[in-house]
Design an enzyme around this catalytic site. Structure first.
Site, PDB file in Angstrom:
ATOM      1  N   ASP A  36       0.815  -1.213   0.000  1.00  9.23           N
ATOM      2  CA  ASP A  36       0.000   0.000   0.000  1.00  9.23           C
ATOM      3  C   ASP A  36       0.856   1.274   0.000  1.00  9.23           C
ATOM      4  O   ASP A  36       0.779   2.095   0.912  1.00  9.23           O
ATOM      5  CB  ASP A  36      -0.934   0.016   1.214  1.00  9.23           C
ATOM      6  CG  ASP A  36      -1.757  -1.248   1.319  1.00  9.23           C
ATOM      7  OD1 ASP A  36      -2.236  -1.719   0.268  1.00  9.23           O
ATOM      8  OD2 ASP A  36      -1.929  -1.768   2.436  1.00  9.23           O
ATOM      9  N   GLU A 226     -10.995  -0.560  -4.909  1.00  6.45           N
ATOM     10  CA  GLU A 226     -10.528   0.098  -3.694  1.00  6.45           C
ATOM     11  C   GLU A 226      -9.267   0.902  -4.025  1.00  6.45           C
ATOM     12  O   GLU A 226      -8.918   1.095  -5.184  1.00  6.45           O
ATOM     13  CB  GLU A 226     -10.189  -0.962  -2.633  1.00  6.45           C
ATOM     14  CG  GLU A 226      -9.138  -1.975  -3.099  1.00  6.45           C
ATOM     15  CD  GLU A 226      -8.956  -3.120  -2.137  1.00  6.45           C
ATOM     16  OE1 GLU A 226      -9.561  -3.101  -1.052  1.00  6.45           O
ATOM     17  OE2 GLU A 226      -8.195  -4.051  -2.473  1.00  6.45           O
TER      18      GLU A 226
END
Length: 342
Positions: A36, A226
């Site tokens: 991430d 997402e």
């Protein structure tokens, strides 16, 4: 012996004055599993905030307890700063469980930004909403200035991205399976409640805006999954995101403002070795870079991921070229100072 020693000293002195020839290597961090990526540039340094996939914990599950930071000035040599924030910085998020032992999968995809000399770190907390931390520098220490969720919600309130436009207006967007955003106030720890539903705008989930999902899914009408990331280049605002179905690829949309309306642009990166992915796009020293994650490190898998980076290029019309991941990574953009610790 004395003559030899002096020659060696002279040789080392000469070598120290020569430009360092370096090459990068993906993944960026090779001493731990990271995911991430959230790059941010400040005062000539690129800081890379990431989540941290722990090697211990329940097998076949995410085990994320903290966020770690690395930095570079040349895109080749990286300094690891270790843990800069953790779940323990959000005591309110643990109230629903007995002790920290059970809170082992909450430190999901973050992003941080600097404003007026302060640093703000936005983080999702395993179904407990999105929190915000504040510090005087990107290495911390970070504190929780509001001691409650900035964005309340459940498992849909994840993956926050933060952006400040040329007029000084700050935006925060997030979400899975939907896409939401708010206009942050100048304090960066509250938001304007005069628009949308108590300040929260729900973006239309249309194929025109976010692409067609193939094969179709009754629960998700578009390719958006997402991991949104807001970015601006010239007169276009960009929304990069992780796209479905699983395994995820990376897609993008463009619009006239950071709130859209969005028009789907296409695929940025095809699925990689991890079943998730997460974009992080930043300009640094004249080039644009796409950070992402895969499972390239030994022992890696969908729950033990590794952050990588490659150059991102655009066509004259603003469309994004598909990125082919490399083992080598990007070329250096500066000369290594042999006297500086990295």
């Amino acid at each position: 012996m004395q003559k030899t020693t002096r020659s060696a000293v002279v040789l080392l002195s000469v070598l120290a004055t020569l430009p360092a020839v370096s090459s990068a290597l993906n993944p960026v961090v090779q001493t731990m599993y990271t995911a991430d990526p959230a790059p941010v540039v400040h005062d000539g340094t690129l800081y890379l905030l990431t989540s941290h996939d722990e090697e211990v914990g329940k097998a076949g599950n995410f085990n994320l307890k903290n966020w770690v930071l690395s930095s570079t000035t040349d895109m080749v040599n990286w300094t690891q700063h270790g843990v800069v924030a953790s779940l323990r910085d959000f005591p309110w998020a643990a109230k629903e469980i007995s002790g920290w032992e059970g809170f082992d999968n909450g430190a999901w995809a973050p992003q941080m930004i600097e404003r007026d000399g302060k640093w703000y770190l936005y983080a999702p907390l395993q179904g407990r909403g999105i929190g915000v931390l504040m510090a005087d520098n990107p290495l911390g220490p970070f504190i929780d200035p509001i001691k409650k969720p900035l964005i309340r919600g459940n498992y849909d309130s994840i993956d926050p991205t933060v952006y400040i436009d040329a007029d000084g207006q700050a935006y925060l967007a997030w979400g899975n399976p939907g896409l939401w955003s708010v206009k942050l106030n100048k304090d960066m720890i509250s938001y304007d409640t005069r628009v949308g539903e108590n300040g929260i705008i729900r973006h239309p989930m249309t194929v025109k805006a976010l692409g067609e999902r193939v094969p179709p899914d009754a629960q998700r009408g578009t390719s958006y999954e997402e991991g949104p990331w807001l970015y601006k280049r010239k007169n276009l605002d960009y929304l990069f995101f992780a796209a479905g179905p699983i395994p995820e690829h990376l897609g993008y949309a463009t619009g006239p403002t950071p709130e859209g309306p969005w028009t789907y642009g296409g695929v940025v990166m095809t699925p990689q070795s991890a079943f998730t992915n997460h974009p992080g796009v930043v300009d640094f020293k004249g080039k644009t870079y796409l950070f992402y994650h895969n499972a390239a490190l030994p022992g890696g898998d969908g729950f033990k991921r590794s952050v990588c980076v490659d150059e991102l290029k655009f066509n004259p019309d603003g469309s994004v070229q598909t990125v082919q991941p490399t083992r080598e990574g990007p070329a250096p953009v500066a000369t290594l100072d042999p006297y500086q610790r990295v």
